[in-house]
Write a protein that holds these residues in place. Structure first.
Motif, short mmCIF file in Angstrom:
data_model
loop_
_atom_site.label_atom_id
_atom_site.label_comp_id
_atom_site.label_asym_id
_atom_site.label_seq_id
_atom_site.Cartn_x
_atom_site.Cartn_y
_atom_site.Cartn_z
N THR A 97 43.67 -14.35 -94.91
CA THR A 97 43.38 -15.72 -95.30
C THR A 97 43.99 -16.69 -94.30
O THR A 97 43.39 -17.70 -93.94
CB THR A 97 43.94 -15.99 -96.70
N ALA A 98 45.22 -16.37 -93.86
CA ALA A 98 45.89 -17.24 -92.90
C ALA A 98 45.07 -17.34 -91.62
O ALA A 98 44.94 -18.41 -91.02
CB ALA A 98 47.29 -16.70 -92.60
N LEU A 99 44.48 -16.23 -91.21
CA LEU A 99 43.68 -16.23 -89.98
C LEU A 99 42.36 -16.97 -90.21
O LEU A 99 41.98 -17.84 -89.42
CB LEU A 99 43.42 -14.79 -89.53
N ALA A 100 41.69 -16.65 -91.31
CA ALA A 100 40.39 -17.26 -91.56
C ALA A 100 40.50 -18.77 -91.73
O ALA A 100 39.62 -19.52 -91.33
CB ALA A 100 39.75 -16.64 -92.80
N SER A 101 41.62 -19.22 -92.32
CA SER A 101 41.75 -20.65 -92.59
C SER A 101 42.23 -21.42 -91.37
O SER A 101 42.32 -22.64 -91.42
CB SER A 101 42.73 -20.86 -93.73
N GLY A 102 42.57 -20.72 -90.28
CA GLY A 102 43.00 -21.41 -89.08
C GLY A 102 44.49 -21.70 -89.03
O GLY A 102 44.97 -22.36 -88.13
N GLU A 103 45.23 -21.18 -90.03
CA GLU A 103 46.67 -21.40 -90.02
C GLU A 103 47.30 -20.68 -88.83
O GLU A 103 48.29 -21.15 -88.27
CB GLU A 103 47.25 -20.87 -91.33
N ILE A 104 46.73 -19.56 -88.45
CA ILE A 104 47.22 -18.85 -87.27
C ILE A 104 46.07 -18.66 -86.30
O ILE A 104 44.91 -18.64 -86.69
CB ILE A 104 47.86 -17.49 -87.63
N ASP A 105 46.41 -18.56 -85.00
CA ASP A 105 45.38 -18.38 -83.98
C ASP A 105 45.06 -16.91 -83.77
O ASP A 105 43.96 -16.54 -83.38
CB ASP A 105 45.85 -18.99 -82.65
N MET A 106 46.06 -16.08 -83.95
CA MET A 106 45.83 -14.64 -83.83
C MET A 106 46.78 -13.92 -84.78
O MET A 106 47.80 -14.45 -85.18
CB MET A 106 46.05 -14.16 -82.40
N LEU A 107 46.38 -12.70 -85.12
CA LEU A 107 47.19 -11.91 -86.03
C LEU A 107 47.68 -10.68 -85.28
O LEU A 107 46.88 -9.90 -84.78
CB LEU A 107 46.33 -11.49 -87.23
#
Lengths: 338, 421
Positions: free
Chosen positions: A88-98
């Motif tokens: 969710t963090a990645l999809a929502s744009g909170e992070i640029d990469m995982l």
């Protein structure tokens, strides 16, 4: 006249804003910081020290990408994510990469709209038990309570494995590795299961690692790798080729010690292309030609990172195994840099 | 002289919508409605666009797919081959189960504490005050975490019950004639088994045991007979002035038929025994459940105690004094005079507390109890990546549950509130 100029600027700005919103590279450059999703704390892979400085195998990849894109490996904001929050963090744009030991699976790649850009650790799911329990095989775990992190592939593998072997278990659901560690040590579960590398890292953090054994069964394939959002291919390319550059650097003997020497030019055209001496590879991804030099300098090549964070000389003590170069009988094999 | 200009023109002007008090309230309402609708429309449109940008669609078909994960606590049969929808149902039932038990416990505790807080005994009154203030002012999550910490840290692990070959004794002993074992994972208690089982009716939800149906029927019949007995006693009292002694008849009515059927069915208790890693044979009540139940009940009980206290204080002192003057003892005064009147003050805020407890049960995730939030909102959401659908569904379910509780409690409130004739 003035008014139309103003309106024109506004239109261009709006257009630029629209484009910038779509490009992770521009976002990261504008922000001057890479938001990298990491584990909430798994020694060796991603864990903060007493001063809040993150280090580890996955963290090294964040640093390499930050160095390639922003020129400074320190310009990373580490966002701790749990098994439940990471995508969710990645999809929502909170992070640029995982970069968080996440398994590359079909549904995550397609249905969850993530792009796994490569594999930085070839892993498999294992079990850890107390030595005093006398268990030597996962098949002896009939009726056992097993601690398992929710929202992971390991959760599904566990169900499949016990069903295939016609034995039962009691799942004890936990949210993070730290909680699993605590529950396992408190004796709330007979076995703790996660990726074998994670088990080794967890065990290394115990006060009495010698009293715990990792069972020989590896019940699944867990290719762990960095992931980015689906749809931004340029950003995906940058992360993919940064990882590839680290792996290729080991293959061609480029280390943090000799990189300055090699960056002046060598006899090997492949090394020259990686290090930007020859060709325009960096420009093709929207970076400059020194990107790989900076990425490799950030923490060394793949082998150096491995040795420094999770290798046999560290408390975690993982052997290279599958994660050796293809020339050494392992699975690491990068496409050519040309 | 007559003047034609006397007749005012009744032509509607637009400005009247703002300045004329007859129309202003309408204007404000229409404008507000339009703004709210625009806001909702913007939100929905934004969501659709963002989903489209991510390349995701919006559908609930994932509920029909194989779940693939196991759930530790379940009230209805479930395996990892079942669908996500069934996993959701398992979670929902777990939520309802802990909520119902929690509400019942909290009410009993709350009423006792609320009454005792008004006690004339200084020590009892102060102790209850301390209880209420401690539990009310510390977040419920902390109470749940404290409960689970106590349960897991203080109790021995199941293998401590194993008899050591060297010493011939185990590190931990079961209590109550070897029938109950506290462990750091669960409490193993005896389970009821029937020798001559009547079988079960298979339903898609869960097989319904005929044994339990039979026992329930007998119990209901006994309760009904007991009420008839009491009504008879009341009639006798009204005609003769003497109330016949009924307590032993009541006791016999309530227990003898039930025990008779129980024995006829060959009912007996199976005690848990350590086999391999864990206790089997009996029932294992997980610590996660107990911790959640205890945390929620103790916390909500403090609020209910305050509500009960307020309700009692709302009844005029004259009522108590009148009851005393009639010769009623204090406990009968409380149960026959004060509490029934206090109910009309107590019930409305009590509804809120029940709703709070039910919603707070979603904190189950902290202790690994698989409630609705843990299954649908946790594992299913994560394995399928359907955040929006799962969260929406979860919100709808919680909304439905809350409205149902509220509706039922309002029915109860209508039944007990002061009848004005």
């Amino acid at each position: 006249m003035k008014k139309s100029v103003f309106l024109g600027t506004l239109a261009v700005a709006a257009l630029a804003g629209g484009i910038a919103g779509a490009s992770t590279l521009d976002d990261v450059k504008a922000r001057g910081e890479l938001n990298c999703g990491v584990n909430t704390g798994l020694v060796g892979f991603a864990a903060p020290d007493a001063n809040g400085n993150w280090s580890g195998f996955d963290v090294a990849l964040c640093k390499a990408v930050a160095a390639a894109v922003l020129g400074d490996p320190a310009k990373v904001k580490y966002v701790p994510t749990t098994g439940q929050t990471r995508f969710t963090a990645l999809a929502s744009g909170e992070i640029d990469m995982l970069a968080r030991n996440s398994t590359w699976t079909f549904s995550r790649d397609t249905d969850l709209k993530l792009d796994f850009v490569g594999v930085n650790y070839y892993d498999g799911q294992g079990f850890m038990v107390r030595k005093e329990s006398g268990i030597t095989s996962a098949k002896e775990l009939d009726g056992a309570s097993v601690c398992i992190q929710t929202g992971t592939t390991t959760e599904l593998n566990l169900a499949d494995y016990f069903k295939a072997n016609n034995i039962t278990y009691q799942p004890i659901t936990i949210d993070s590795n730290a909680e699993g560690e605590q529950q396992y040590l408190a004796g709330a579960c007979d076995a703790y299961t996660t990726d074998a590398s994670g088990l080794a890292a967890t065990r290394a953090a115990f006060a009495d690692p010698e009293n715990h054994i990792i069972l020989p069964e590896i019940i699944s394939k867990e290719p762990l790798g960095p992931a980015v959002r689906h749809g931004d291919n340029q950003w995906g390319d940058i992360v993919r080729w940064t990882l590839n550059a680290l792996i290729a650097a080991e293959e061609y003997g480029i280390t943090s010690a000799n990189i300055d020497e090699l960056a002046k030019g060598t006899e090997n055209p492949e090394i020259n292309r990686i290090l930007g001496v020859e060709g325009e590879l960096g420009k093709m991804t929207g970076l400059d030609n020194d990107w790989a030099v900076r990425a490799i300098k950030a923490g060394g090549n793949y082998g150096e990172i491995f040795a420094a964070t999770i290798g046999e000389s560290t408390p975690i003590g993982l052997a290279r195994g599958l994660n050796a170069q293809w020339t050494q009988g392992g699975l690491l094999y990068t496409p050519p840099f040309r | 002289m007559t003047s034609a200009s006397d007749v005012p023109e009744h032509r509607f002007r637009l400005s009247q919508l703002i300045y004329d008090t007859r129309y202003r309230s309408l204007t404000i309402q229409v404008v507000t409605l339009m703004l709210v609708m625009a806001g909702a429309g913007w939100l929905i449109d934004n969501t659709i666009q963002n989903l489209h940008q991510l390349g995701k669609d919006f559908n609930f078909s994932f509920l029909g797919n194989r779940a693939g994960y196991d759930i530790g606590q379940q009230l209805i049969p479930y395996t990892n081959d079942n669908t996500h929808a069934r996993a959701m149902l398992v979670g929902l039932l777990n939520t309802l189960w802990v909520s119902v038990l929690g509400c019942a416990t909290a009410t009993v505790l709350g009423v006792i504490i609320g009454v005792l807080r008004l006690s004339n005994n200084w020590l009892v009154g102060r102790l209850m005050t301390v209880y209420v203030e401690t539990f009310r002012n510390i977040p419920v999550l902390l109470w749940i975490l404290v409960s689970i910490a106590l349960l897991t840290e203080v109790t021995p692990s199941p293998r401590d019950y194993k008899i050591d070959a060297a010493t011939g004794a185990a590190k931990a002993e079961m209590i109550l004639f070897d029938s109950i074992a506290f462990t750091n994972r669960y409490t193993a208690i005896p389970a009821v088994r029937f020798e001559n089982s009547l079988g079960a009716i298979p339903t898609p939800l869960a097989p319904i045991s005929l044994n339990f149906l039979a026992l329930a029927a007998v119990l209901i019949a006994s309760v009904w007979a007991n009420r008839r007995l009491k009504a008879h006693a009341a009639r006798v009292q009204e005609t003769t002035g003497r109330r016949p002694v009924t307590w032993w008849k009541s006791l016999a009515l309530l227990t003898v038929p039930f025990l008779g059927v129980f024995v006829a069915l060959g009912g007996h208790l199976v005690e848990p025994a350590l086999k391999g890693f864990n206790f089997t044979g009996g029932m294992n009540v997980s610590n996660a459940f107990v911790a959640l139940w205890a945390g929620l009940s103790l916390y909500t009980a403090a609020f209910i105690a305050e509500i009960v206290r307020a309700g009692i204080l709302a009844i005029s002192k004259g009522q108590t004094e009148a009851a005393y003057a009639l010769g009623l003892r204090p406990n009968r005064t409380m149960s026959l005079v004060v509490l029934p009147q206090a109910l009309r003050v107590i019930v409305p805020p009590l509804i809120s507390q029940y709703l709070n407890l039910t919603k707070n049960s979603s904190l189950a995730i902290a202790v690994g109890y698989m409630d609705l939030r843990g299954t649908l909102g946790g594992i299913t959401l994560n394995q399928t990546g359907r955040e929006l659908e799962a969260i929406l569904l979860m919100m709808l379910i919680y909304l439905a549950v809350s409205l149902t509780i509220s509706g039922l409690m309002n029915l109860f409130n209508n039944a007990v509130k002061l009848k004005e004739r």
